[in-house]
Motif scaffolding. Sequence first.
Motif, PDB file in Angstrom:
ATOM      1  N   LYS A 197       0.826  -1.210   0.000  1.00 46.05           N
ATOM      2  CA  LYS A 197       0.000   0.000   0.000  1.00 46.05           C
ATOM      3  C   LYS A 197       0.857   1.255   0.000  1.00 46.05           C
ATOM      4  O   LYS A 197       1.931   1.283   0.586  1.00 46.05           O
ATOM      5  CB  LYS A 197      -0.925   0.023   1.220  1.00 46.05           C
ATOM      6  N   GLU A 198       0.343   2.281  -0.664  1.00 43.55           N
ATOM      7  CA  GLU A 198       0.973   3.596  -0.628  1.00 43.55           C
ATOM      8  C   GLU A 198       0.463   4.315   0.621  1.00 43.55           C
ATOM      9  O   GLU A 198      -0.750   4.486   0.795  1.00 43.55           O
ATOM     10  CB  GLU A 198       0.618   4.397  -1.886  1.00 43.55           C
ATOM     11  N   LEU A 199       1.368   4.726   1.481  1.00 45.25           N
ATOM     12  CA  LEU A 199       0.988   5.294   2.767  1.00 45.25           C
ATOM     13  C   LEU A 199       1.652   6.653   2.987  1.00 45.25           C
ATOM     14  O   LEU A 199       2.629   6.987   2.319  1.00 45.25           O
ATOM     15  CB  LEU A 199       1.391   4.346   3.895  1.00 45.25           C
ATOM     16  N   GLN A 200       1.107   7.382   3.939  1.00 43.80           N
ATOM     17  CA  GLN A 200       1.655   8.705   4.262  1.00 43.80           C
ATOM     18  C   GLN A 200       1.595   8.952   5.766  1.00 43.80           C
ATOM     19  O   GLN A 200       0.628   8.576   6.432  1.00 43.80           O
ATOM     20  CB  GLN A 200       0.885   9.801   3.534  1.00 43.80           C
ATOM     21  N   LEU A 201       2.637   9.563   6.292  1.00 43.45           N
ATOM     22  CA  LEU A 201       2.675   9.990   7.682  1.00 43.45           C
ATOM     23  C   LEU A 201       3.173  11.429   7.761  1.00 43.45           C
ATOM     24  O   LEU A 201       3.944  11.867   6.901  1.00 43.45           O
ATOM     25  CB  LEU A 201       3.598   9.092   8.505  1.00 43.45           C
ATOM     26  N   THR A 202       2.749  12.129   8.800  1.00 42.03           N
ATOM     27  CA  THR A 202       3.216  13.491   9.037  1.00 42.03           C
ATOM     28  C   THR A 202       4.200  13.487  10.208  1.00 42.03           C
ATOM     29  O   THR A 202       3.951  12.850  11.234  1.00 42.03           O
ATOM     30  CB  THR A 202       2.039  14.422   9.371  1.00 42.03           C
ATOM     31  N   VAL A 203       5.295  14.194  10.038  1.00 48.03           N
ATOM     32  CA  VAL A 203       6.292  14.366  11.091  1.00 48.03           C
ATOM     33  C   VAL A 203       6.060  15.732  11.737  1.00 48.03           C
ATOM     34  O   VAL A 203       5.773  16.717  11.040  1.00 48.03           O
ATOM     35  CB  VAL A 203       7.725  14.299  10.522  1.00 48.03           C
ATOM     36  N   TYR A 204       6.179  15.786  13.058  1.00 51.27           N
ATOM     37  CA  TYR A 204       5.894  17.016  13.795  1.00 51.27           C
ATOM     38  C   TYR A 204       7.128  17.499  14.563  1.00 51.27           C
ATOM     39  O   TYR A 204       8.043  16.727  14.857  1.00 51.27           O
ATOM     40  CB  TYR A 204       4.751  16.784  14.789  1.00 51.27           C
ATOM     41  N   ARG A 205       7.098  18.784  14.882  1.00 50.76           N
ATOM     42  CA  ARG A 205       8.157  19.364  15.719  1.00 50.76           C
ATOM     43  C   ARG A 205       7.505  19.988  16.940  1.00 50.76           C
ATOM     44  O   ARG A 205       6.527  20.745  16.833  1.00 50.76           O
ATOM     45  CB  ARG A 205       8.930  20.422  14.934  1.00 50.76           C
ATOM     46  N   ILE A 255       7.754   7.119  17.038  1.00 45.26           N
ATOM     47  CA  ILE A 255       9.110   6.939  16.506  1.00 45.26           C
ATOM     48  C   ILE A 255       9.820   8.279  16.673  1.00 45.26           C
ATOM     49  O   ILE A 255       9.287   9.320  16.289  1.00 45.26           O
ATOM     50  CB  ILE A 255       9.106   6.534  15.017  1.00 45.26           C
ATOM     51  N   ASP A 256      10.989   8.249  17.272  1.00 45.10           N
ATOM     52  CA  ASP A 256      11.785   9.462  17.432  1.00 45.10           C
ATOM     53  C   ASP A 256      12.643   9.681  16.193  1.00 45.10           C
ATOM     54  O   ASP A 256      13.277   8.753  15.689  1.00 45.10           O
ATOM     55  CB  ASP A 256      12.705   9.357  18.652  1.00 45.10           C
ATOM     56  N   LEU A 257      12.665  10.916  15.717  1.00 48.36           N
ATOM     57  CA  LEU A 257      13.476  11.269  14.554  1.00 48.36           C
ATOM     58  C   LEU A 257      14.294  12.514  14.868  1.00 48.36           C
ATOM     59  O   LEU A 257      14.065  13.188  15.876  1.00 48.36           O
ATOM     60  CB  LEU A 257      12.585  11.524  13.330  1.00 48.36           C
ATOM     61  N   ASN A 258      15.213  12.819  13.975  1.00 52.46           N
ATOM     62  CA  ASN A 258      16.076  13.975  14.116  1.00 52.46           C
ATOM     63  C   ASN A 258      16.215  14.618  12.743  1.00 52.46           C
ATOM     64  O   ASN A 258      16.091  13.927  11.723  1.00 52.46           O
ATOM     65  CB  ASN A 258      17.447  13.533  14.647  1.00 52.46           C
ATOM     66  N   THR A 259      16.452  15.901  12.718  1.00 57.62           N
ATOM     67  CA  THR A 259      16.600  16.560  11.412  1.00 57.62           C
ATOM     68  C   THR A 259      17.727  15.924  10.599  1.00 57.62           C
ATOM     69  O   THR A 259      17.687  15.930   9.364  1.00 57.62           O
ATOM     70  CB  THR A 259      16.889  18.061  11.599  1.00 57.62           C
ATOM     71  N   ALA A 260      18.724  15.337  11.273  1.00 56.37           N
ATOM     72  CA  ALA A 260      19.836  14.688  10.566  1.00 56.37           C
ATOM     73  C   ALA A 260      19.396  13.419   9.849  1.00 56.37           C
ATOM     74  O   ALA A 260      20.114  12.914   8.973  1.00 56.37           O
ATOM     75  CB  ALA A 260      20.960  14.373  11.548  1.00 56.37           C
ATOM     76  N   ASP A 261      18.216  12.871  10.184  1.00 59.23           N
ATOM     77  CA  ASP A 261      17.702  11.674   9.513  1.00 59.23           C
ATOM     78  C   ASP A 261      17.194  11.976   8.113  1.00 59.23           C
ATOM     79  O   ASP A 261      16.993  11.052   7.309  1.00 59.23           O
ATOM     80  CB  ASP A 261      16.552  11.054  10.320  1.00 59.23           C
ATOM     81  N   ASN A 267      12.897  24.954  21.553  1.00 59.73           N
ATOM     82  CA  ASN A 267      13.530  26.057  22.273  1.00 59.73           C
ATOM     83  C   ASN A 267      14.555  25.587  23.305  1.00 59.73           C
ATOM     84  O   ASN A 267      15.091  26.382  24.059  1.00 59.73           O
ATOM     85  CB  ASN A 267      12.451  26.901  22.961  1.00 59.73           C
ATOM     86  N   VAL A 268      14.805  24.276  23.328  1.00 61.81           N
ATOM     87  CA  VAL A 268      15.807  23.700  24.230  1.00 61.81           C
ATOM     88  C   VAL A 268      16.984  23.236  23.380  1.00 61.81           C
ATOM     89  O   VAL A 268      16.821  22.407  22.486  1.00 61.81           O
ATOM     90  CB  VAL A 268      15.227  22.514  25.023  1.00 61.81           C
ATOM     91  N   THR A 269      18.144  23.764  23.615  1.00 61.50           N
ATOM     92  CA  THR A 269      19.317  23.494  22.777  1.00 61.50           C
ATOM     93  C   THR A 269      19.550  22.007  22.543  1.00 61.50           C
ATOM     94  O   THR A 269      19.792  21.574  21.414  1.00 61.50           O
ATOM     95  CB  THR A 269      20.583  24.118  23.395  1.00 61.50           C
ATOM     96  N   ALA A 270      19.447  21.211  23.575  1.00 61.27           N
ATOM     97  CA  ALA A 270      19.735  19.777  23.462  1.00 61.27           C
ATOM     98  C   ALA A 270      18.730  19.037  22.591  1.00 61.27           C
ATOM     99  O   ALA A 270      19.025  17.960  22.068  1.00 61.27           O
ATOM    100  CB  ALA A 270      19.779  19.148  24.855  1.00 61.27           C
ATOM    101  N   TYR A 271      17.535  19.609  22.423  1.00 61.11           N
ATOM    102  CA  TYR A 271      16.481  18.919  21.677  1.00 61.11           C
ATOM    103  C   TYR A 271      15.979  19.713  20.467  1.00 61.11           C
ATOM    104  O   TYR A 271      14.946  19.386  19.898  1.00 61.11           O
ATOM    105  CB  TYR A 271      15.288  18.629  22.601  1.00 61.11           C
ATOM    106  N   LYS A 272      16.718  20.733  20.051  1.00 62.87           N
ATOM    107  CA  LYS A 272      16.236  21.604  18.978  1.00 62.87           C
ATOM    108  C   LYS A 272      16.083  20.877  17.638  1.00 62.87           C
ATOM    109  O   LYS A 272      15.317  21.311  16.777  1.00 62.87           O
ATOM    110  CB  LYS A 272      17.166  22.805  18.815  1.00 62.87           C
ATOM    111  N   ASP A 273      16.797  19.770  17.447  1.00 66.95           N
ATOM    112  CA  ASP A 273      16.715  19.009  16.194  1.00 66.95           C
ATOM    113  C   ASP A 273      15.804  17.794  16.312  1.00 66.95           C
ATOM    114  O   ASP A 273      15.713  16.988  15.387  1.00 66.95           O
ATOM    115  CB  ASP A 273      18.117  18.548  15.758  1.00 66.95           C
ATOM    116  N   TYR A 274      15.133  17.660  17.437  1.00 65.85           N
ATOM    117  CA  TYR A 274      14.263  16.516  17.692  1.00 65.85           C
ATOM    118  C   TYR A 274      12.963  16.640  16.889  1.00 65.85           C
ATOM    119  O   TYR A 274      12.354  17.704  16.833  1.00 65.85           O
ATOM    120  CB  TYR A 274      13.951  16.428  19.187  1.00 65.85           C
ATOM    121  N   THR A 296      14.643  12.322   0.627  1.00 70.77           N
ATOM    122  CA  THR A 296      14.286  11.007   1.156  1.00 70.77           C
ATOM    123  C   THR A 296      14.805  10.845   2.576  1.00 70.77           C
ATOM    124  O   THR A 296      15.688  11.583   3.026  1.00 70.77           O
ATOM    125  CB  THR A 296      14.869   9.861   0.298  1.00 70.77           C
ATOM    126  N   MET A 297      14.242   9.856   3.267  1.00 76.61           N
ATOM    127  CA  MET A 297      14.740   9.483   4.586  1.00 76.61           C
ATOM    128  C   MET A 297      14.391   8.016   4.824  1.00 76.61           C
ATOM    129  O   MET A 297      13.465   7.476   4.218  1.00 76.61           O
ATOM    130  CB  MET A 297      14.165  10.383   5.678  1.00 76.61           C
TER     131      MET A 297
END
Length: 211
Positions: free
Chosen positions: A111-119, A153-159, A125-132, A164-165
């Motif tokens: 199946k073709e599926l879609q998910l939305t990623v949120y910030r 699922i935890d993601l990071n901007t570096a992912d 606003n917390v330096t340690a988690y700004k890319d979370y 693509t990701m």
Amino acid sequence: MNFYHTINKLLKPLILVILLGNALQSFGQDYKARINAFRKGYENDFLTDASSPLKKDDLQFLRFYDADSSYRVTADVKYLTGESIFMMPTFNGASQQYVRYALLNFRLNGKELQLTVYRSIALANVTAYKDYLFLPFTDNTNGNTTYGGGRYIDLNTADFKGATMMLDFNKAYNPYCAFSGKYSCPKPPAENYLAVAIEAGEKLFAKTVNH
């Protein structure tokens, strides 16, 4: 034609098949080891987090699907700009500020599926988690073999590698609300319901939970 050349020509496809099979087996073993290491880190986090709902004796009740690389898929990314901040409800009736970050389009279980990623606005606003980045979702296993409220699922901007990701459902885990009713866990938005059974990641906690 030279006899040895003929034999070599006949054996080459077989050799390639054997080499490919060995490579796939090696990948499968390496992948399983990586997921096992991820889960060990996940379990250890319960012991180091001061607000953890679980103690060392509770870890024996954690359950997971076997590592399955077919649930590791390449997703096409559509970045979202100009999105408004919205309030994502939590299971205890409160809400938290989020903004939609990107859309992930991928194919899974035919199946073709879609998910939305949120910030999270608070974590941004917390330096340690700004890319979370945050990916909550529900699917057809919820309430049966997995937690009824969905998983994260935890993601990071570096992912995110350009357009693509790599999305790995083997890393899906339960919110703290699956273990105790004392926490404020975001509810996966309706747009992140997947009409398939995601038989990967964490299963139901195998101990009675008081809510």
